[in-house]
Design a protein around this motif. Sequence first.
Motif, PDB file in Angstrom:
ATOM      1  N   UNK A 213       0.816  -1.210   0.000  1.00  0.00           N
ATOM      2  CA  UNK A 213       0.000   0.000   0.000  1.00  0.00           C
ATOM      3  C   UNK A 213       0.855   1.267   0.000  1.00  0.00           C
ATOM      4  N   UNK A 214       2.167   1.103   0.160  1.00  0.00           N
ATOM      5  CA  UNK A 214       3.068   2.254   0.110  1.00  0.00           C
ATOM      6  C   UNK A 214       3.370   2.646  -1.341  1.00  0.00           C
ATOM      7  N   UNK A 215       3.067   1.734  -2.288  1.00  0.00           N
ATOM      8  CA  UNK A 215       3.364   1.999  -3.695  1.00  0.00           C
ATOM      9  C   UNK A 215       2.188   2.718  -4.354  1.00  0.00           C
ATOM     10  N   UNK A 216       2.491   3.813  -5.016  1.00  0.00           N
ATOM     11  CA  UNK A 216       1.453   4.541  -5.739  1.00  0.00           C
ATOM     12  C   UNK A 216       0.958   3.692  -6.913  1.00  0.00           C
ATOM     13  N   UNK A 217      -0.354   3.604  -7.064  1.00  0.00           N
ATOM     14  CA  UNK A 217      -0.926   2.809  -8.144  1.00  0.00           C
ATOM     15  C   UNK A 217      -1.264   1.395  -7.746  1.00  0.00           C
ATOM     16  N   UNK A 218      -1.055   1.045  -6.464  1.00  0.00           N
ATOM     17  CA  UNK A 218      -1.368  -0.301  -5.979  1.00  0.00           C
ATOM     18  C   UNK A 218      -2.435  -0.212  -4.893  1.00  0.00           C
ATOM     19  N   UNK A 219      -3.159  -1.313  -4.704  1.00  0.00           N
ATOM     20  CA  UNK A 219      -4.146  -1.351  -3.626  1.00  0.00           C
ATOM     21  C   UNK A 219      -5.550  -1.613  -4.115  1.00  0.00           C
ATOM     22  N   UNK A 220      -6.511  -1.402  -3.227  1.00  0.00           N
ATOM     23  CA  UNK A 220      -7.912  -1.707  -3.498  1.00  0.00           C
ATOM     24  C   UNK A 220      -8.597  -0.588  -4.279  1.00  0.00           C
ATOM     25  N   UNK A 221      -9.612  -0.989  -5.033  1.00  0.00           N
ATOM     26  CA  UNK A 221     -10.537  -0.022  -5.609  1.00  0.00           C
ATOM     27  C   UNK A 221     -10.009   0.782  -6.777  1.00  0.00           C
ATOM     28  N   UNK A 222      -8.836   0.428  -7.329  1.00  0.00           N
ATOM     29  CA  UNK A 222      -8.309   1.124  -8.496  1.00  0.00           C
ATOM     30  C   UNK A 222      -8.009   0.113  -9.596  1.00  0.00           C
ATOM     31  N   UNK A 223      -7.838   0.600 -10.827  1.00  0.00           N
ATOM     32  CA  UNK A 223      -7.690  -0.291 -11.972  1.00  0.00           C
ATOM     33  C   UNK A 223      -6.255  -0.726 -12.215  1.00  0.00           C
ATOM     34  N   UNK A 224      -5.321  -0.150 -11.466  1.00  0.00           N
ATOM     35  CA  UNK A 224      -3.914  -0.499 -11.658  1.00  0.00           C
ATOM     36  C   UNK A 224      -3.369  -1.245 -10.446  1.00  0.00           C
ATOM     37  N   UNK A 225      -2.198  -1.824 -10.621  1.00  0.00           N
ATOM     38  CA  UNK A 225      -1.531  -2.492  -9.514  1.00  0.00           C
ATOM     39  C   UNK A 225      -0.020  -2.488  -9.771  1.00  0.00           C
ATOM     40  N   UNK A 226       0.720  -2.624  -8.710  1.00  0.00           N
ATOM     41  CA  UNK A 226       2.180  -2.719  -8.803  1.00  0.00           C
ATOM     42  C   UNK A 226       2.589  -3.895  -7.933  1.00  0.00           C
ATOM     43  N   UNK A 227       3.197  -4.890  -8.552  1.00  0.00           N
ATOM     44  CA  UNK A 227       3.460  -6.138  -7.827  1.00  0.00           C
ATOM     45  C   UNK A 227       4.937  -6.509  -7.839  1.00  0.00           C
ATOM     46  N   UNK A 228       5.268  -7.371  -6.885  1.00  0.00           N
ATOM     47  CA  UNK A 228       6.533  -8.086  -6.865  1.00  0.00           C
ATOM     48  C   UNK A 228       6.199  -9.561  -6.733  1.00  0.00           C
ATOM     49  N   UNK A 229       6.786 -10.383  -7.608  1.00  0.00           N
ATOM     50  CA  UNK A 229       6.535 -11.828  -7.561  1.00  0.00           C
ATOM     51  C   UNK A 229       7.734 -12.526  -6.929  1.00  0.00           C
ATOM     52  N   UNK A 230       7.449 -13.363  -5.932  1.00  0.00           N
ATOM     53  CA  UNK A 230       8.494 -14.114  -5.238  1.00  0.00           C
ATOM     54  C   UNK A 230       8.193 -15.603  -5.391  1.00  0.00           C
ATOM     55  N   UNK A 231       9.142 -16.364  -5.942  1.00  0.00           N
ATOM     56  CA  UNK A 231       8.890 -17.800  -6.101  1.00  0.00           C
ATOM     57  C   UNK A 231       9.388 -18.567  -4.876  1.00  0.00           C
ATOM     58  N   UNK A 232       9.179 -19.882  -4.880  1.00  0.00           N
ATOM     59  CA  UNK A 232       9.493 -20.698  -3.698  1.00  0.00           C
ATOM     60  C   UNK A 232      10.986 -20.760  -3.400  1.00  0.00           C
ATOM     61  N   UNK A 233      11.810 -20.395  -4.395  1.00  0.00           N
ATOM     62  CA  UNK A 233      13.257 -20.329  -4.163  1.00  0.00           C
ATOM     63  C   UNK A 233      13.694 -18.939  -3.717  1.00  0.00           C
ATOM     64  N   UNK A 234      12.691 -18.096  -3.430  1.00  0.00           N
ATOM     65  CA  UNK A 234      12.886 -16.716  -2.961  1.00  0.00           C
ATOM     66  C   UNK A 234      13.526 -15.821  -4.018  1.00  0.00           C
ATOM     67  N   UNK A 235      13.343 -16.209  -5.284  1.00  0.00           N
ATOM     68  CA  UNK A 235      13.754 -15.343  -6.386  1.00  0.00           C
ATOM     69  C   UNK A 235      12.712 -14.240  -6.538  1.00  0.00           C
ATOM     70  N   UNK A 236      13.175 -13.006  -6.631  1.00  0.00           N
ATOM     71  CA  UNK A 236      12.284 -11.848  -6.619  1.00  0.00           C
ATOM     72  C   UNK A 236      12.294 -11.155  -7.980  1.00  0.00           C
ATOM     73  N   UNK A 237      11.088 -10.828  -8.470  1.00  0.00           N
ATOM     74  CA  UNK A 237      10.971 -10.063  -9.714  1.00  0.00           C
ATOM     75  C   UNK A 237       9.909  -8.988  -9.525  1.00  0.00           C
ATOM     76  N   UNK A 238      10.290  -7.749  -9.752  1.00  0.00           N
ATOM     77  CA  UNK A 238       9.372  -6.621  -9.563  1.00  0.00           C
ATOM     78  C   UNK A 238       8.894  -6.089 -10.909  1.00  0.00           C
ATOM     79  N   UNK A 239       7.685  -5.531 -10.904  1.00  0.00           N
ATOM     80  CA  UNK A 239       7.071  -5.000 -12.113  1.00  0.00           C
ATOM     81  C   UNK A 239       6.650  -3.551 -11.883  1.00  0.00           C
TER      82      UNK A 239
END
Length: 401
Positions: free
Chosen positions: A353-379
């Motif tokens: 919720x600290x990221x602008x454009x992410x959260x509830x009630x809006x059409x956009x989102x900003x995510x980070x994907x973390x896999x089971x090996x703890x590899x991180x990829x941000x978008x």
Amino acid sequence: MLGGKRILLGITGGIAAYKTTFLVRLFIKAGAEVKVVLTESALSFVTPLTLATLSKNPVLTSFTEENEEGLDWNNHVDLGMWADLMIIAPATANTLSKMASGQCDNLLMAVYLSAKCPIYFAPAMDLDMYKHPSTKASLAILQSFGNFMIPPGKGELASGLNGEGRMAEPEEIIDFIKLNLSKNLPLQGKTVLITAGPTYEPIDPVRFIGNHSSGLMGFSLAERAVQMGAKVILITGPTHLNIINDGIEIIRVSTADQMYKEAHTYFEECDLAICAAAVSDYRPEMVAEQKIKKEATSLRIKLVKNKDILFSLGQKKSNQILIGFALETENALENAKKKLIKKNLDGIVLNSLQDEGAGFGIKTNKITFIDKNLKIKSFEVKDKIDVALDILHEIVNITYA
């Protein structure tokens, strides 16, 4: 599979053009957006008004169109770039010859030559025309270009002859395109379970405890998963959203307990589960049978913990891939990694919720994907329908690639 696809339908001057009204309806019913380009000769067989009404888009017939301010230019390049799929039906012998030779004397041919998307064509002509060596040569050339021919059917033709040459029926065209699209889809044959939206925990018959989730992220995931070949079971809390798609079964619930039961009912049959719902952690211990009156100066409601859907699925899973969501306000990465490990997940989608454009009630989102090996990829910030595609690509890469 066709839901959300932008389809450009080119109609040429053959008697089979009457079938395109039914074809447009089927595309729309499948959730596609349709634009239509008519050749001048096609105007003798079907009207722009009919097709514009069915497609809910203006029908184009020439490079320019008059309006109150003068002439508007119909940009064939923009049309070709807009489309996800282009279908030319009926494709007459004359049009096939033009397509094969690169002749460009009308808007449809200009769009065809500009298109970057997969192109399908459905031949339609009389028996002798279809058998003619020049027609056979055109068909061979077009397929060598990478275009897809939708085979004509056999039967009585407009001339009274009986044989090959009649355009495939609208249902057959739809089935052909779906089968063709499904061949290389990464989730073809997979069953995907998705939870979406909020849960409402009743206080009395009128009031509830809930959150601001709209369900858009989960619905976007469902839409994209179907486009990637999956059969989707979408369990959603209260939301105004809807998807009309044969590949999606929507199960509507209200409370966390109802969502828990439905998720466990369908988990066994799924290959992939994505828990995107914003489930209430607590519910009122007692639900008043009647509306609570505004009498006391304060009101205390004792809350009890709801069952943890994601944790329970993580304990239960065998061969399923399980993906969770984490919405954090502080120590986002650290908390998401802990949740990934604790709940036995194969991946987790982090929202802050600290990221602008992410959260509830809006059409956009900003995510980070973390896999089971703890590899991180941000978008970067994107529309949720595009975020859904990023998430599914990451899942495919770590599981089905």
